[in-house]
Design a protein around this motif. Structure first.
Motif, short mmCIF file in Angstrom:
data_model
loop_
_atom_site.label_atom_id
_atom_site.label_comp_id
_atom_site.label_asym_id
_atom_site.label_seq_id
_atom_site.Cartn_x
_atom_site.Cartn_y
_atom_site.Cartn_z
N UNK A 1 -1.36 22.18 17.67
CA UNK A 1 -2.57 21.84 16.92
C UNK A 1 -2.38 20.49 16.25
N UNK A 2 -3.39 19.64 16.33
CA UNK A 2 -3.28 18.28 15.82
C UNK A 2 -4.28 18.00 14.71
N UNK A 3 -3.90 17.11 13.83
CA UNK A 3 -4.81 16.57 12.82
C UNK A 3 -4.62 15.06 12.79
N UNK A 4 -5.69 14.36 12.44
CA UNK A 4 -5.66 12.90 12.39
C UNK A 4 -6.35 12.41 11.12
N UNK A 5 -5.85 11.31 10.59
CA UNK A 5 -6.60 10.62 9.55
C UNK A 5 -7.88 10.08 10.19
N UNK B 1 0.83 -1.20 0.00
CA UNK B 1 0.00 0.00 0.00
C UNK B 1 0.87 1.25 0.00
N UNK B 2 0.26 2.37 -0.36
CA UNK B 2 1.00 3.62 -0.37
C UNK B 2 1.13 4.17 1.06
N UNK B 3 2.13 5.00 1.24
CA UNK B 3 2.30 5.65 2.53
C UNK B 3 1.14 6.61 2.77
N UNK B 4 0.63 6.60 4.01
CA UNK B 4 -0.51 7.45 4.32
C UNK B 4 -0.26 8.22 5.61
N UNK B 5 -0.94 9.35 5.70
CA UNK B 5 -0.87 10.19 6.89
C UNK B 5 -1.55 9.51 8.06
N UNK B 6 -0.93 9.61 9.24
CA UNK B 6 -1.56 9.14 10.46
C UNK B 6 -2.02 10.34 11.28
N UNK B 7 -1.07 11.20 11.62
CA UNK B 7 -1.39 12.37 12.44
C UNK B 7 -0.27 13.38 12.35
N UNK B 8 -0.61 14.65 12.57
CA UNK B 8 0.39 15.70 12.61
C UNK B 8 0.15 16.59 13.82
#
Length: 116
Positions: free
Chosen positions: A56-60, A43-50
């Motif tokens: 400030x946070x973001x999540x898949x 599979x391709x690399x994917x975002x988990x969280x930043x």
């Protein structure tokens, strides 16, 4: 330049937890956004969280409510607490960072294997 080194991967049963750590060294004071990506087999690399320098946070979507990203005050380490792990979370997890000049840095990855 910045070096990122991950640790904390391993084998865990479904429903279990793991905490990944990423230690940054070098020009750490230039770091802005840090985060985690993952790549499962075939599979391709994917975002988990930043997480930004300001916290400030973001999540898949598939990780919301199960994973928590955090960062220490000195901006030199980032963590990923992973709970309620599923077999589909099996992947190599990579630490990632942008500096203020938008240069990207990657760690070499740490393998997480979730058994059913």
């Amino acid at each position: 330049h910045v070096q990122l080194v991950e640790s904390g991967g391993g084998l865990v049963q479904a429903g279990g937890s793991l905490r990944l750590s990423c230690a940054a060294s070098g020009n750490i004071f230039s770091l802005n956004v840090m985060g985690w990506y993952r790549q499962a087999p075939r599979k391709e690399r994917e975002l988990v969280a930043t997480i930004t320098a300001g916290g400030e946070t973001t999540y898949a979507d598939s990780m919301k409510g199960r994973f928590i990203i955090s960062r220490d005050g000195a901006k030199s380490s980032v963590y990923l607490q992973m709970n309620s792990l599923k077999p589909e979370d099996t992947a190599v997890y990579y630490c990632h960072a942008f500096d203020d000049g938008l240069t990207q840095f990657w760690g070499k990855g740490t393998l997480v294997t979730v058994s059913s």
